[in-house]
Write an enzyme that holds these catalytic residues in place. Structure first.
Site, PDB file in Angstrom:
ATOM      1  N   ASP A   1      -5.986  -7.014   0.352  1.00  0.00           N
ATOM      2  CA  ASP A   1      -4.978  -5.842   0.889  1.00  0.00           C
ATOM      3  C   ASP A   1      -5.804  -4.873   2.043  1.00  0.00           C
ATOM      4  O   ASP A   1      -5.412  -3.971   1.618  1.00  0.00           O
ATOM      5  CB  ASP A   1      -4.174  -5.426  -0.097  1.00  0.00           C
TER       6      ASP A   1
ATOM      7  N   HIS B   1      -4.598 -11.759   2.390  1.00  0.00           N
ATOM      8  CA  HIS B   1      -3.843 -10.497   2.478  1.00  0.00           C
ATOM      9  C   HIS B   1      -4.703  -9.593   3.220  1.00  0.00           C
ATOM     10  O   HIS B   1      -5.528  -8.694   2.246  1.00  0.00           O
ATOM     11  CB  HIS B   1      -3.392 -10.223   1.095  1.00  0.00           C
TER      12      HIS B   1
HETATM   13  C1  NCD Z   1      -0.332  -1.789   3.565  1.00  0.00           C
HETATM   14  C2  NCD Z   1      -0.605  -1.394   5.098  1.00  0.00           C
HETATM   15  O1  NCD Z   1      -1.221  -0.316   5.445  1.00  0.00           O
HETATM   16  O2  NCD Z   1      -0.253  -2.038   5.966  1.00  0.00           O
HETATM   17  N1  NCD Z   1      -0.533  -0.579   2.708  1.00  0.00           N
HETATM   18  C3  NCD Z   1      -0.740  -0.592   1.557  1.00  0.00           C
HETATM   19  O3  NCD Z   1      -0.651   0.466   0.792  1.00  0.00           O
HETATM   20  N2  NCD Z   1      -0.696  -1.761   0.643  1.00  0.00           N
HETATM   21  C4  NCD Z   1       1.035  -2.376   3.405  1.00  0.00           C
HETATM   22  C5  NCD Z   1       1.489  -3.302   2.147  1.00  0.00           C
HETATM   23  O4  NCD Z   1       0.625  -4.057   1.949  1.00  0.00           O
HETATM   24  O5  NCD Z   1       2.211  -2.874   1.499  1.00  0.00           O
HETATM   25 ZN    ZN Z   2      -0.520  -5.472   2.340  1.00  0.00          ZN
HETATM   26 ZN    ZN Z   3       2.419  -4.635   0.294  1.00  0.00          ZN
END
Ligand code: NCD
Ligand code: ZN
Ligand code: ZN
Ligand code: ZN
Length: 447
Positions: free
Chosen positions: A312, A59
């Protein structure tokens, strides 16, 4: 062909000294306790180092195409390599989003030329594109479909559960569907309320507006929908006890739900967000100490409802983060620190080293259908990281290869350092620099 000599590898729960050789196609040819003969283009003496599988980050948001001022596919994948990650799966919330076949095709052609680690892509679900998504997943670059049930960065959003259900019934039951589960109605209601009260806002609101209940409502709705559709789902970035409890119940009931947690939710709390300001603004929000402790508690269990750990990685510029709370985008960078942070945790016995490898490499490879990744064994891709588990390093922004130019982990002392990263039998990161040229990262094989 590469020879790694005198490295220690994990066999079940203990470290065993051995030698590893790759073949000319970049696969692991042999692992042996005795010397391996043959002619090698490159030999690395790994004395004192532990060899672990190249890690899989399922991710990340590398912002390419569309927002290359924040990150591009080269800097993103370079940052991954420097942090011990050899395969990434990149999210579709680009600007514009990867939710049509034409944009998918363009992105596939573009990333091929820039990647320095191996990769796969997500395809974005919209309320209307069910047929398109069913077609898109035939492209071997697509490893999963991403559904945003709550709004986050970008414009991908499925507000009505009926549109989500249509996707679930159109896609093959075994194809991974990943969900950002936060209830959009709750978010909107609370956002309006707090905006009226305070037009400038502050990051303290984030864990109230996107409360643990907001996530729980959406995770429950997601699990309910997939169980009725007789298929599984992957829950992205779970961060609360409530979500873990809900998912455990469905898992125990036989619904194949897989669960991801993220490094920032393990190492930062809402308390840290106060000091970080908008640099601690992320969806879902940084949570209470109690929620963070519950996630660790589950993570440390041998039979955990948690399947994998992702970064993420969501870079935004300093300029954007310096705006008022309401304007500042959500997301924190982290692809380069996920592995060091989790190795440090293993060093401090929060989890075992074997669990760390399962969460960061083996399980994500299994969940997303990467049959050649995530394990050091004969026939697998020779993606290997060499780590020094004794060396202490301080996290510094200057060492981050991401374009973000900041990290919420700045100044942290981590015992564990990624000394070398090997991708497909080639030295890809030598401890200081990325040694591969743009485009040498490949599309991962989909199983
Ligand atoms: C992510 C992004 O900026 O692309 N942001 C986040 O706060 N996690 C999008 C996401 O994973 O929801
Ligand atoms: Zn994300
Ligand atoms: Zn997300
Ligand atoms: Zn504190």
């Amino acid at each position: 062909m590469l020879l790694l000599s005198n490295c220690r590898v994990l066999v079940h729960d203990s470290l065993v000294e051995c030698n590893i050789a790759s073949d000319e196609s970049g696969k692991i040819r042999k692992i042996s306790r005795s010397a391996i003969s043959g002619s090698f283009d490159e030999k690395i003496d790994c004395k004192g180092l532990v060899a672990l599988p190249g890690m899989v980050d399922p991710h990340v948001h590398f912002r390419d195409p569309g927002q290359t001022a924040k990150e591009d596919f080269y800097t993103g994948t370079a940052s991954a390599l420097a942090g011990g990650t050899t395969t990434i799966l990149d999210m579709p919330n680009n600007a514009p989003s990867i939710s049509t076949l034409a944009r998918l095709k363009e992105k596939v052609a573009m990333v091929r030329k820039k990647a320095v680690c191996d990769y796969g892509l997500y395809f974005g679900a919209t309320p209307q594109n069910q047929e398109v998504a069913a077609e898109a997943i035939k492209n071997p670059a697509v490893f999963a479909v991403k559904v945003y049930l709550g709004s986050s960065t970008g414009d991908l959003l499925i507000e009505h559960v009926a549109d989500f259900q249509k996707h679930l019934s159109t896609l093959p039951a075994e194809f991974p569907v990943c969900v950002h589960a936060e209830d959009e109605r709750e978010i909107r209601k609370l956002t309006e309320e707090y905006k009226k009260r305070d037009p400038k806002g502050k990051v303290e609101y984030h864990n109230i507006i996107r409360s643990p209940i907001t996530a729980a409502i959406s995770v429950e709705a997601t699990c309910d929908a997939v169980s009725k559709a007789h298929r599984g789902v992957h829950i992205c970035h779970a961060s609360t006890k409530a979500e873990l409890d809900i998912v455990s119940t469905y898992k125990n009931g036989g619904v194949p739900v897989t669960l991801e947690v993220c490094t920032h939710h393990l190492f930062l709390t809402e308390h840290d967000a106060r000091a970080l300001g908008n640099y601690g603004k992320v969806n879902p929000p940084l949570r209470s100490r109690l929620d963070v402790a519950s996630v660790w508690d589950e993570l440390s269990k041998e039979r955990s409802p948690i399947d994998c750990i992702a970064s993420d990685h969501a870079p935004h510029t300093i300029k954007e983060k310096e705006q008022d709370y309401w304007q500042a985008p959500s997301g924190v960078p982290g692809v380069q620190l996920r592995v060091p942070l989790m190795l440090d945790a293993a060093n401090h016995n929060l989890i075992s080293l074997a669990q760390m490898v399962r969460y960061c490499a083996t399980n994500p490879a299994r969940i997303f259908g990467l049959p050649t990744k995530g394990t050091i064994a004969q026939g697998f891709d020779a993606d290997i990281i060499l780590v020094d588990l004794k060396k202490e390093r301080v996290v510094r922004v200057e060492d981050q290869l991401s374009k973000a130019g900041w990290t919420p982990f700045e100044g942290r002392k981590l015992r564990a350092s990624v000394e070398k990263t090997i991708l497909g039998g080639k030295l890809a990161f030598d401890g200081e620099n990325v040694c591969l040229a743009r485009g040498e990262g490949k599309l991962a094989a989909r199983g």
